[in-house]
Design a protein around this motif. Structure first.
Motif: not given
Length: 202
Positions: A109-131
């Motif tokens: 879980v920690m590794a996945f979160h580091r991956l998700l929050y460690g990439s600007p492209a993924l952070v931006a895509r995550a915002h689409t998920h939140l929308e």
């Protein structure tokens, strides 16, 4: 099982397998260091086939949390006091240390979160998920402007609470130490929501 059911099950397994292969590669080498072609080769499929399942590289990662996209909407469906239902669900997630609450220190879980929050492209895509989560919740609450405003506040609160929990654990704090603060913060946050959104409470 019908032919359609078998086909859908096979398709679902393909999504899961390719996403897991991609996430493993991204964790090993970094999101930006792995190409879509490498993922396709590792998954033993063609690049065009991969893009039929995952239109964007970021979707390979976000697929893991895609089932949470309409979770808030599902929770409030048919509820007379939707905000109370969301509060109970979030507090229940904290009690179970559900990864979606950020209160989980399992290495994967920690590794996945580091991956998700460690990439600007993924952070931006995550915002689409939140929308999309926000839109689904707004529709479940009635779909009007008032519902959209409420959904925006609720999804933002849940995101910020989860991110704070993850940041503390990522900094080295123990789940057992973070948990009481996480519960107290969630109680305060939902109380503030209730004060501002009385129409969603009993």
């Amino acid at each position: 099982m019908t032919e359609i059911g078998l086909r859908e099950r096979k398709k679902q397994k393909m999504y899961e397998r390719v996403s897991e292969v991609a996430i493993r590669l991204f964790m090993e080498k970094g999101f930006d260091a792995v190409s879509v072609a490498e993922v396709a080769a590792a998954a033993d499929i063609s690049k065009p086939t991969l893009f039929r399942y995952f239109p964007a590289k970021e979707d390979l990662v976000l697929y893991r949390i895609a089932d949470h996209e309409d979770e808030a909407a599902r929770v409030v469906a048919g509820q007379a006091a939707p905000l109370d239902a969301l509060r109970r669900t979030f507090l229940g997630g904290l009690e179970r240390c559900d990864p979606v609450t950020g209160l989980n220190d399992h290495p994967e879980v920690m590794a996945f979160h580091r991956l998700l929050y460690g990439s600007p492209a993924l952070v931006a895509r995550a915002h689409t998920h939140l929308e999309r989560s926000e839109l689904a919740l707004a529709e479940a609450l009635g779909g009007d402007l008032e519902a959209r405003l409420a959904a925006g506040q609720i999804i933002a609160v849940q995101r910020i609470l989860a991110l704070e929990n993850w940041r503390r654990i990522a900094a080295g704090e123990r789940v057992a130490d973070v948990k009481p603060d996480a519960v107290a913060a969630a109680e305060r946050a939902f109380a503030q929501l209730a004060a501002g959104l009385p129409q969603l409470t009993q």
